[in-house]
Design a protein around this motif. Structure first.
Motif, PDB file in Angstrom:
ATOM      1  N   GLU A  14       0.802  -1.218   0.000  1.00  0.00           N
ATOM      2  CA  GLU A  14       0.000   0.000   0.000  1.00  0.00           C
ATOM      3  C   GLU A  14       0.841   1.276   0.000  1.00  0.00           C
ATOM      4  O   GLU A  14       0.269   2.373  -0.110  1.00  0.00           O
ATOM      5  CB  GLU A  14      -0.928   0.013   1.222  1.00  0.00           C
TER       6      GLU A  14
ATOM      7  N   PRO B 245       0.878   3.043  -3.769  1.00  0.00           N
ATOM      8  CA  PRO B 245      -0.464   3.470  -4.191  1.00  0.00           C
ATOM      9  C   PRO B 245      -1.017   4.635  -3.368  1.00  0.00           C
ATOM     10  O   PRO B 245      -1.617   5.564  -3.921  1.00  0.00           O
ATOM     11  CB  PRO B 245      -1.307   2.201  -4.007  1.00  0.00           C
ATOM     12  N   SER B 246      -0.824   4.602  -2.056  1.00  0.00           N
ATOM     13  CA  SER B 246      -1.359   5.682  -1.222  1.00  0.00           C
ATOM     14  C   SER B 246      -0.630   6.994  -1.489  1.00  0.00           C
ATOM     15  O   SER B 246      -1.247   8.062  -1.567  1.00  0.00           O
ATOM     16  CB  SER B 246      -1.260   5.306   0.260  1.00  0.00           C
TER      17      SER B 246
ATOM     18  N   ALA C 271      -1.652   8.312  -4.961  1.00  0.00           N
ATOM     19  CA  ALA C 271      -3.007   8.868  -4.955  1.00  0.00           C
ATOM     20  C   ALA C 271      -3.010  10.287  -4.398  1.00  0.00           C
ATOM     21  O   ALA C 271      -3.678  11.182  -4.943  1.00  0.00           O
ATOM     22  CB  ALA C 271      -3.933   7.969  -4.137  1.00  0.00           C
TER      23      ALA C 271
END
Length: 299
Positions: A106, A109-110, A113
């Protein structure tokens, strides 16, 4: 005709002269000594000039080398100044990110974003590189942010710790059941460590090898520098029952029923990942991306 020299070659040459020895310069640049020596030799061959005199105590410049030293320092200073000046006007564009193997699933991706929300026009280019290769690319202006396993020295790069993982071990399922959970490092004696090449991350390799030796384990021969670690090979190596491999708890690859991840007793091994970027950078999208990575650890 003298061909144009690359910035990385100039940096390597200046580092060798200023350090006085090839080995010291290699440590400062996070390169292997043979790789650095090959870079200097290739530069001399291309220029058709001897730049350094190698002795048993170190190196010294020839007349040609002394001339190049002054010019290279001026070019590097101007190059870095130009990058810093341009960076002040840059909020969007291409963000070049160095990525190691086995990041928490994660983390990127975090961070991506959050970057996309703040700077939707910024495009991200990711490159899978070792820690040593990332640091060299950052110093050569070929990366904007790196994610590395060891914090680089020197004032030219800034760094922040973004991940600290309690590493466990991958074992064949029947062996894992026999040893129990958590498993003690000492109980891995007699098994082969599925290792990575030290040249890719010397400080992390040395830390890990020292921990293994302190628990009576044989680290085995070093993996050749040119042999890249292929994550997918960990499974068949471990599955055969004669080897073990280290992996974080959130290992981002599927495990077959014949292989188990087991925590280590006392959590003796912690793998750290730093976000690293040029200290002279003034890019706001870089700052946003790094802040997102840092906040991941805080969460």
């Amino acid at each position: 005709m003298v061909r144009l020299m690359e910035i990385r070659e100039m940096r390597a040459f200046v580092a060798v002269v200023e350090a006085g020895t090839m080995s010291k310069a290699a440590r400062q640049l996070h390169l292997s000594q043979p790789a650095l020596s090959q870079t200097i030799t290739a530069l001399e061959r291309r220029l058709g000039l001897q730049l350094l005199v190698r002795t048993s105590t170190g190196v010294r410049t020839t007349d040609a080398g002394a001339t190049l030293l002054g010019e290279a320092r001026a070019v590097l200073a101007r190059h870095d100044q130009a990058l810093a000046a341009l960076a002040r006007h840059t909020t969007t564009g291409v963000l070049r990110v160095g990525v190691p193997l086995e990041l928490p699933p994660e983390l990127l991706p975090s961070a991506l974003a959050r970057l996309a929300a703040a700077y939707p026009e910024t495009r991200v280019q990711a490159r899978h590189l070792s820690s040593v290769a990332q640091v060299a690319a950052l110093r050569a202006g070929e990366l904007d942010v790196g994610l590395v396993r060891e914090r680089p020295p020197g004032p030219d790069l800034d760094a922040v710790l973004v991940v600290a993982e309690d590493v466990g071990v991958l074992l064949a399922a029947d062996l894992a059941e026999k040893l129990g959970s958590p498993v003690r490092l000492e109980d891995l004696a007699g098994l082969e460590w599925f290792a990575f090449a030290r040249a890719g991350s010397p400080a992390w390799y040395d830390e890990l090898a020292a921990i293994l030796r302190s628990h009576g384990l044989d680290v085995g021969p070093e993996v050749p520098e040119e042999q890249r670690l292929i994550v997918e090979l960990k499974i068949p190596a471990v599955n055969a029952g004669g080897a073990y491999a280290f992996a974080p708890p959130e290992w981002p690859y599927p495990l077959p029923d014949t292989v188990r991840w087991v925590p280590l007793a006392g959590t003796p091994i912690v793998r750290r990942t730093w976000a690293v970027w040029p200290a002279a950078s003034h890019r706001r999208d870089v700052a946003e991306f790094v802040a997102a990575l840092e906040d991941y650890r805080a969460d």
